[in-house]
Design a protein around this motif. Structure first.
Motif, mmCIF file in Angstrom:
data_model
loop_
_atom_site.group_PDB
_atom_site.id
_atom_site.type_symbol
_atom_site.label_atom_id
_atom_site.label_comp_id
_atom_site.label_asym_id
_atom_site.label_seq_id
_atom_site.Cartn_x
_atom_site.Cartn_y
_atom_site.Cartn_z
ATOM 1 N N SER A 1 0.853 -1.182 0.000
ATOM 2 C CA SER A 1 0.000 0.000 0.000
ATOM 3 C C SER A 1 0.897 1.243 0.000
ATOM 4 C CB SER A 1 -0.923 0.019 1.216
ATOM 5 O OG SER A 1 -0.179 0.198 2.408
ATOM 6 N N TYR A 2 0.272 2.398 -0.230
ATOM 7 C CA TYR A 2 1.018 3.654 -0.264
ATOM 8 C C TYR A 2 0.439 4.648 0.725
ATOM 9 C CZ TYR A 2 3.627 2.263 -4.401
ATOM 10 O OH TYR A 2 4.482 1.625 -5.260
ATOM 11 N N LYS A 3 1.362 5.318 1.419
ATOM 12 C CA LYS A 3 0.990 6.519 2.171
ATOM 13 C C LYS A 3 1.133 7.673 1.199
ATOM 14 C CE LYS A 3 3.843 8.029 5.355
ATOM 15 N NZ LYS A 3 4.533 8.197 6.663
ATOM 16 N N ILE A 4 0.034 8.440 1.018
ATOM 17 C CA ILE A 4 0.024 9.521 0.034
ATOM 18 C C ILE A 4 0.012 10.848 0.796
ATOM 19 C CG2 ILE A 4 -1.168 10.512 -1.954
ATOM 20 C CD1 ILE A 4 -2.401 7.772 -2.464
ATOM 21 N N VAL A 5 1.101 11.594 0.672
ATOM 22 C CA VAL A 5 1.332 12.786 1.490
ATOM 23 C C VAL A 5 1.281 14.027 0.611
ATOM 24 C CG1 VAL A 5 2.950 13.926 3.046
ATOM 25 C CG2 VAL A 5 2.765 11.432 3.050
ATOM 26 N N ASN A 6 0.541 15.040 1.046
ATOM 27 C CA ASN A 6 0.529 16.297 0.317
ATOM 28 C C ASN A 6 1.875 16.999 0.476
ATOM 29 O OD1 ASN A 6 -0.227 19.514 0.423
ATOM 30 N ND2 ASN A 6 -1.390 18.378 -1.121
ATOM 31 N N VAL A 7 2.491 17.340 -0.647
ATOM 32 C CA VAL A 7 3.844 17.904 -0.614
ATOM 33 C C VAL A 7 3.879 19.225 0.141
ATOM 34 C CG1 VAL A 7 5.686 18.857 -2.058
ATOM 35 C CG2 VAL A 7 4.567 16.704 -2.700
ATOM 36 N N LYS A 8 2.840 20.024 0.001
ATOM 37 C CA LYS A 8 2.848 21.361 0.597
ATOM 38 C C LYS A 8 2.636 21.342 2.097
ATOM 39 C CE LYS A 8 1.215 26.038 -0.286
ATOM 40 N NZ LYS A 8 0.427 26.906 -1.194
ATOM 41 N N THR A 9 1.745 20.476 2.590
ATOM 42 C CA THR A 9 1.385 20.506 4.014
ATOM 43 C C THR A 9 1.933 19.328 4.808
ATOM 44 O OG1 THR A 9 -0.673 19.252 3.748
ATOM 45 C CG2 THR A 9 -0.772 21.647 3.380
ATOM 46 N N GLY A 10 2.250 18.216 4.156
ATOM 47 C CA GLY A 10 2.695 17.024 4.872
ATOM 48 C C GLY A 10 1.564 16.180 5.415
ATOM 49 N N GLY A 11 0.319 16.587 5.150
ATOM 50 C CA GLY A 11 -0.826 15.809 5.615
ATOM 51 C C GLY A 11 -1.046 14.579 4.743
ATOM 52 N N CYS A 12 -1.636 13.523 5.337
ATOM 53 C CA CYS A 12 -1.870 12.266 4.628
ATOM 54 C C CYS A 12 -3.278 12.220 4.040
ATOM 55 C CB CYS A 12 -1.693 11.081 5.574
ATOM 56 S SG CYS A 12 0.021 10.790 6.024
ATOM 57 N N LEU A 13 -3.367 11.763 2.800
ATOM 58 C CA LEU A 13 -4.655 11.585 2.147
ATOM 59 C C LEU A 13 -5.401 10.438 2.824
ATOM 60 C CD1 LEU A 13 -6.219 12.584 -0.488
ATOM 61 C CD2 LEU A 13 -5.312 10.517 -1.555
ATOM 62 N N GLY A 14 -6.653 10.684 3.230
ATOM 63 C CA GLY A 14 -7.395 9.627 3.911
ATOM 64 C C GLY A 14 -8.856 9.960 4.083
ATOM 65 N N VAL A 15 -9.587 8.981 4.609
ATOM 66 C CA VAL A 15 -11.007 9.165 4.898
ATOM 67 C C VAL A 15 -11.126 9.927 6.207
ATOM 68 C CG1 VAL A 15 -13.224 8.020 5.175
ATOM 69 C CG2 VAL A 15 -11.458 6.960 3.773
ATOM 70 N N THR A 16 -11.790 11.090 6.177
ATOM 71 C CA THR A 16 -11.766 11.985 7.334
ATOM 72 C C THR A 16 -12.642 11.514 8.483
ATOM 73 O OG1 THR A 16 -13.505 13.336 6.324
ATOM 74 C CG2 THR A 16 -11.221 13.991 5.926
ATOM 75 N N ASP A 17 -13.737 10.807 8.191
ATOM 76 C CA ASP A 17 -14.656 10.425 9.271
ATOM 77 C C ASP A 17 -14.552 8.936 9.613
ATOM 78 O OD1 ASP A 17 -15.669 9.596 6.905
ATOM 79 O OD2 ASP A 17 -17.615 10.578 7.083
ATOM 80 N N LEU A 18 -13.430 8.295 9.200
ATOM 81 C CA LEU A 18 -13.169 6.895 9.538
ATOM 82 C C LEU A 18 -14.343 5.999 9.147
ATOM 83 C CD1 LEU A 18 -11.451 7.255 13.031
ATOM 84 C CD2 LEU A 18 -10.432 7.389 10.749
ATOM 85 N N SER A 19 -14.884 6.269 7.957
ATOM 86 C CA SER A 19 -16.015 5.498 7.452
ATOM 87 C C SER A 19 -15.631 4.863 6.134
ATOM 88 C CB SER A 19 -17.221 6.418 7.247
ATOM 89 O OG SER A 19 -18.249 5.755 6.524
ATOM 90 N N VAL A 20 -16.267 3.743 5.804
ATOM 91 C CA VAL A 20 -16.063 3.111 4.501
ATOM 92 C C VAL A 20 -17.361 3.080 3.704
ATOM 93 C CG1 VAL A 20 -14.102 1.711 5.223
ATOM 94 C CG2 VAL A 20 -16.423 0.820 5.534
ATOM 95 N N GLU A 21 -18.350 3.856 4.148
ATOM 96 C CA GLU A 21 -19.614 3.916 3.432
ATOM 97 C C GLU A 21 -19.465 4.785 2.185
ATOM 98 O OE1 GLU A 21 -22.225 2.084 4.301
ATOM 99 O OE2 GLU A 21 -20.974 1.301 5.910
ATOM 100 N N ASN A 22 -20.328 4.546 1.190
ATOM 101 C CA ASN A 22 -20.336 5.387 0.006
ATOM 102 C C ASN A 22 -20.523 6.850 0.394
ATOM 103 O OD1 ASN A 22 -19.956 3.355 -1.851
ATOM 104 N ND2 ASN A 22 -22.127 3.073 -2.278
ATOM 105 N N GLY A 23 -19.681 7.713 -0.151
ATOM 106 C CA GLY A 23 -19.785 9.139 0.138
ATOM 107 C C GLY A 23 -18.937 9.598 1.299
ATOM 108 N N ALA A 24 -18.193 8.675 1.941
ATOM 109 C CA ALA A 24 -17.304 9.082 3.039
ATOM 110 C C ALA A 24 -16.295 10.097 2.507
ATOM 111 C CB ALA A 24 -16.599 7.864 3.616
ATOM 112 N N ASN A 25 -16.133 11.200 3.223
ATOM 113 C CA ASN A 25 -15.334 12.320 2.711
ATOM 114 C C ASN A 25 -13.834 12.037 2.806
ATOM 115 O OD1 ASN A 25 -15.560 15.047 1.616
ATOM 116 N ND2 ASN A 25 -14.366 15.635 3.400
ATOM 117 N N ILE A 26 -13.105 12.599 1.824
ATOM 118 C CA ILE A 26 -11.656 12.472 1.777
ATOM 119 C C ILE A 26 -11.028 13.817 2.117
ATOM 120 C CG2 ILE A 26 -9.655 11.897 0.357
ATOM 121 C CD1 ILE A 26 -11.497 9.533 0.889
ATOM 122 N N GLY A 27 -10.017 13.784 2.968
ATOM 123 C CA GLY A 27 -9.310 14.999 3.336
ATOM 124 C C GLY A 27 -7.857 14.698 3.634
ATOM 125 N N CYS A 28 -7.181 15.647 4.272
ATOM 126 C CA CYS A 28 -5.781 15.491 4.656
ATOM 127 C C CYS A 28 -5.639 15.762 6.143
ATOM 128 C CB CYS A 28 -4.893 16.457 3.874
ATOM 129 S SG CYS A 28 -4.077 15.683 2.484
#
Length: 500
Positions: A342-369
Motif C-alpha cells: 500500500s502507499y501513504k500519500i502525502v501532500n507535498v505542501k502541508t505534509g498531511g496524509c490523504l485519507g477518509v476523514t470520518d473513519l467510514s467506509v460507506e459510500n460518500g465518506a469524505n476524503i481529506g488530509c
C-alpha cells in the motif's frame, strides 16, 4: 348461492392481498384454495369420527386438531395435541408427531415474531396459537381461552381461518391480515398469546447463512467460506463474477477455500438441502484487488484524464477536491510505499496524509488530509482502471477514491470544484486517474527516491531483457521523454551521474 358467496369472498381476499406488500396473486390463490379444501376435508372427518354437525360451531380446539389431521401433520395417535384454547399450547409436547413432523414451541405473546425470526427471509406454514381468554371474557375470568390455526405467514402477511363465523364470513373462510393487525385484533379480543406451535417437516431447512473470511483480498490470495443452516444435510456453493456463475460445487463442506484469477467484485451463496427441500442463503460479497508496485517513492499529480483536473487540497479546510492546474501547488502528492504494497500519500505542501476523514467506509465518506495516524483509512493501493489507475482504500478494498460532484459518481459529476470521496468500485471515469507530471524521478529507475548507479544497473538489465521495470520506473527511465526506455536514455543517465 354457496358458489356465489365463495366468489365474492375470493374477490374480497384478493383486494386485501393487493393492499399488502410482496404477496403475489398466484401465491394467494394457492393458499386460499388450500384453506377451503382443508376445511371441507376436516369437517367431513369431524362429522365421521365425532358425529359432528354441519359446522364446528365454535369448538376452536377441535377445529385446529382436525385441520392438523387433514394436513397429515398429526394422527389420532398424537393425543397431546388437543384441549381448549388456553390449554392446547401447554398440552402439546415438543418433539416429533406420529406422522414425522417436528413440533417447535414458542412461548409468550411475541411467539409469531419469534417464529419468523427463526426463518429469516422464508415463509412459514402450519401454526396454531393459544390465547389467554375466550371472546367476551377477561384475564380475571378467562373461560376456555381460544386457539387459532394459521396456514401461512408470508412477508408478514398472515393467512388463517377460524372455526366460527367471524368478520361477516362463515367458518373455514380464508382470512388475511398483516401480522401487526392480526396481533392488534386478537390481543384485543382474546388477550395475550400464551404460545404457538409450529409444525415443520423433518426435511424442512431454515436459516441458511454464509460468511467469507475476507471482504477484500489480493489476486492469488485464498478466501475461505464458512456456512450452515438448520436441519440441512448437504450444501452446494455458487460463486458469481460479472453477473456470471463462475463456480458451483455440490456436497461442499464449511471451511472450503478458493483462489480467483480476476480482479473485481464476487458474490457467493450456498444452497442448503435436505431431501427434496432446498433453500438459498443470502449472498456474501468480496472484492479482489490486483495491487501494483509502482516503486518505493515518487512525487506526482493525480489527474482525472476526462477533465484534465487534479486532486488538490484546500488548505483552509483540509478537504480534498478536484481543481484546475492553478491549485497553488496544493496538487502535488508524495507516494511512499509500505511493506504491504500500500502507499501513504502525502501532500507535498502541508505534509498531511490523504485519507477518509470520518473513519467510514460507506459510500460518500469524505476524503481529506490530516497528520499520519498510521491506520488503514490513510493507506491506498494502486490498481489499473481502464487506461489509467484507481486508488483503492486499504480500509475497504471494494472502494476507490472517487470524484463525487453533486454527491454522485455517475453522469455530470466531474467539474472544477467537485468533491472527492470514497465510493464502491464501479470502474467509471470518475474513479480513473493518471499519475502525471512526476518530479524527483529523473533516472530513478528502481523507484527508491534516489538516482545512482543502482538505477543504471536496473536499466541495463531491462534493456538486456533480463528484468522488467515498474510503471513508475519506466517513466523515470525515459529521460529523453520519447515514451520508451532505450539505450539513448541509458547514455543520458550515465552523463547525468557523471555530472555532465
Amino acid at each position: 348461492m354457496k358458489k356465489l358467496l365463495s366468489i365474492i369472498i375470493c374477490f374480497a381476499i384478493f383486494m386485501c392481498i393487493f393492499s399488502l406488500k410482496n404477496v403475489s396473486a398466484n401465491e394467494a390463490d394457492e393458499i386460499t384454495s388450500q384453506i377451503y379444501s382443508t376445511y371441507d376435508s376436516a369437517l367431513r372427518l369431524y362429522q365421521r369420527e365425532e358425529d359432528g354437525g354441519s359446522s364446528f360451531d365454535g369448538y376452536c380446539g377441535k377445529y385446529v386438531r382436525f385441520q392438523l389431521r387433514t394436513l397429515g401433520l398429526i394422527s389420532k395417535l398424537d393425543t397431546d395435541v388437543r384441549g381448549n384454547g388456553n390449554t392446547m399450547y401447554g398440552n402439546t409436547k415438543s418433539g416429533t408427531t406420529s406422522t414425522g413432523y417436528i413440533k417447535n414451541k414458542y412461548g409468550g405473546n411475541n411467539c409469531l415474531y419469534d417464529i419468523i425470526n427463526s426463518y429469516p427471509g422464508q415463509s412459514v406454514y402450519n401454526i396454531f396459537v393459544s390465547w389467554t381468554y375466550q371472546y367476551g371474557a377477561s384475564a380475571s375470568n378467562p373461560g376456555a381461552g381460544h386457539v387459532t390455526f394459521i396456514h401461512a405467514i408470508i412477508n408478514n402477511v398472515v393467512y388463517y381461518s377460524e372455526g366460527y363465523a367471524t368478520s361477516g364470513v362463515a367458518e373455514g373462510t380464508p382470512l388475511i391480515s398483516s401480522l401487526s393487525s392480526f396481533y392488534s385484533k386478537y390481543n384485543k379480543s382474546y388477550g395475550n398469546a400464551i404460545g404457538a406451535v409450529h409444525f415443520v417437516s423433518k426435511t424442512y431447512v431454515s436459516n441458511p447463512w454464509i460468511k467469507a473470511s475476507k471482504s477484500g483480498l489480493f489476486l492469488g490470495e485464498s478466501v475461505t467460506f464458512d456456512f450452515g443452516a438448520n436441519n440441512a444435510t448437504s450444501y452446494k456453493i455458487t460463486i458469481k463474477h460479472l453477473d456470471e456463475i463462475i463456480k458451483t460445487e455440490d456436497d461442499v463442506k464449511s471451511g472450503v477455500s478458493y483462489t480467483f484469477e480476476q480482479e473485481g467484485t464476487y458474490y457467493a451463496y450456498i444452497t442448503a438441502k435436505n431431501g427434496d427441500t432446498t433453500v438459498d442463503s443470502q449472498m456474501v460479497s468480496f472484492y479482489i484487488v490486483d495491487a501494483l508496485d509502482m516503486g518505493d517513492y515518487f512525487i506526482t499529480k493525480i489527474r482525472n484524464p476526462v477533465s484534465g483536473y487534479y486532486v488538490a487540497l484546500d488548505t483552509s479546510t483540509s478537504n480534498v477536491y478536484l481543481a484546475s492546474e492553478t491549485a497553488n501547488g496544493n496538487n502535488e502528492w508524495k507516494f511512499i510505499k509500505q511493506e504491504d504494497l500500500s502507499y501513504k500519500i502525502v501532500n507535498v505542501k502541508t505534509g498531511g496524509c490523504l485519507g477518509v476523514t470520518d473513519l467510514s467506509v460507506e459510500n460518500g465518506a469524505n476524503i481529506g488530509c490530516s497528520p499520519d495516524d498510521n491506520t488503514d483509512f490513510q493507506r491506498w493501493y494502486i490498481r489499473r482502471n481502464l487506461s489509467g489507475y484507481a486508488l483503492v482504500s486499504k480500509a475497504k478494498l471494494a472502494s476507490d477514491l472517487s470524484i463525487t460532484g453533486n454527491g454522485w459518481i455517475y453522469g455530470d459529476c466531474i467539474f472544477d470544484g467537485a468533491n472527492i470521496s470514497l465510493y464502491e468500485n464501479d470502474s467509471v471515469q470518475s474513479q480513473r486517474f493518471e499519475l502525471a507530471e512526476y518530479r524527483s524521478l529523473y533516472g530513478d529507475a528502481n523507484g527508491d527516491g534516489e538516482v545512482n548507479t543502482t538505477d543504471l544497473a536496473v536499466m541495463k538489465l531491462f534493456l538486456a531483457g533480463a528484468s522488467e521495470l515498474t510503471d513508475i520506473g519506466a517513466l523515470a527511465g525515459d529521460l529523453n521523454g520519447d515514451g520508451q526506455v532505450s539505450t539513448t536514455d541509458l547514455a543520458q543517465l550515465k552523463l547525468h551521474l557523471a555530472g555532465v
